[in-house]
Structures are given as C-alpha cells and as structure tokens.
Design an enzyme around this catalytic site. Structure first.
Site, mmCIF file in Angstrom:
data_model
loop_
_atom_site.group_PDB
_atom_site.id
_atom_site.type_symbol
_atom_site.label_atom_id
_atom_site.label_comp_id
_atom_site.label_asym_id
_atom_site.label_seq_id
_atom_site.Cartn_x
_atom_site.Cartn_y
_atom_site.Cartn_z
ATOM 1 C CG ASP A 75 -2.106 1.086 1.121
ATOM 2 O OD1 ASP A 75 -2.195 1.511 -0.223
ATOM 3 O OD2 ASP A 75 -2.547 1.533 1.870
ATOM 4 C CB ILE A 76 4.163 2.050 -1.754
ATOM 5 C CG1 ILE A 76 4.855 1.169 -0.622
ATOM 6 C CG2 ILE A 76 4.752 3.601 -1.785
ATOM 7 C CD1 ILE A 76 5.337 1.575 0.732
#
Length: 104
Positions: A75-76
């Site tokens: 989830d960057i």
C-alpha cells in the site's frame, strides 16, 4: 497482523511503534509522531531534484529492509510516506501503515 509486523521492524525509514494498548473493542497503536505525509510536504515545500532524490532513496532503503525481512507493504502511496524535518534543515522519509502488509 500489523502489530506483529511493526514489532519486528526497527529501521530509520520505517515509522516506529512506541506502544500498543488493547481495549475491549479496539487496539490502539502509538507510533512516533512525524510532521507531514508526502502529499502535505509536497504542497508546503518547493521540491527540488535533491529533495526528490532524498525521498526516493529513503523509501527504497525502507522497502529494501522490509523485503530482506520477508515483508511486502502492498500500500505504498503518498499518504503512507511520512516526512520528519530535522534541526539541520534536512528531513527523513519513513514508511507507515502496515495494515495491508504481509509476509512473502
């Protein structure tokens, strides 16, 4: 899962878990306080190529550490990159939010 992951991570480019409180209906994570997420930092700062390189390198060092520990973040995004300015006029970028992270 997020707590167990954060408990094994200690790196300058990963947000630090300070404390965990368990209540009947919730678990509270106390994380180190950082001033900005990347989007807010971008809006407040003139981003030069040197600043962009520093953010990129900090993020890559954090991701490299995670991958060596066998963890994938998944989830960057700008909201999960936090920026902490220091007294010398520099800053450190740190990865946060390990809610979707998992071992690989």
């Amino acid at each position: 899962k997020e707590v167990s992951i954060l408990q094994i991570l200690e790196h300058p480019n990963i947000v630090r878990l300070k404390n965990v409180s368990v209540k009947p209906n919730a678990i509270y994570l106390e994380l180190e306080k950082l001033n900005y997420d990347l989007l807010t930092f971008y809006r407040k700062t003139k981003i030069t190529s040197n600043i962009a390189k520093k953010i990129f390198i900090d993020c890559l060092q954090g991701l490299d550490f995670l991958h060596k520990k066998g963890i994938i973040h998944r989830d960057i995004k700008p909201q999960n990159i936090l920026i902490q300015p220091d007294k010398e006029g520099s800053f450190t970028a740190k990865i946060c939010d390990f809610g979707l992270a998992s071992p690989f």
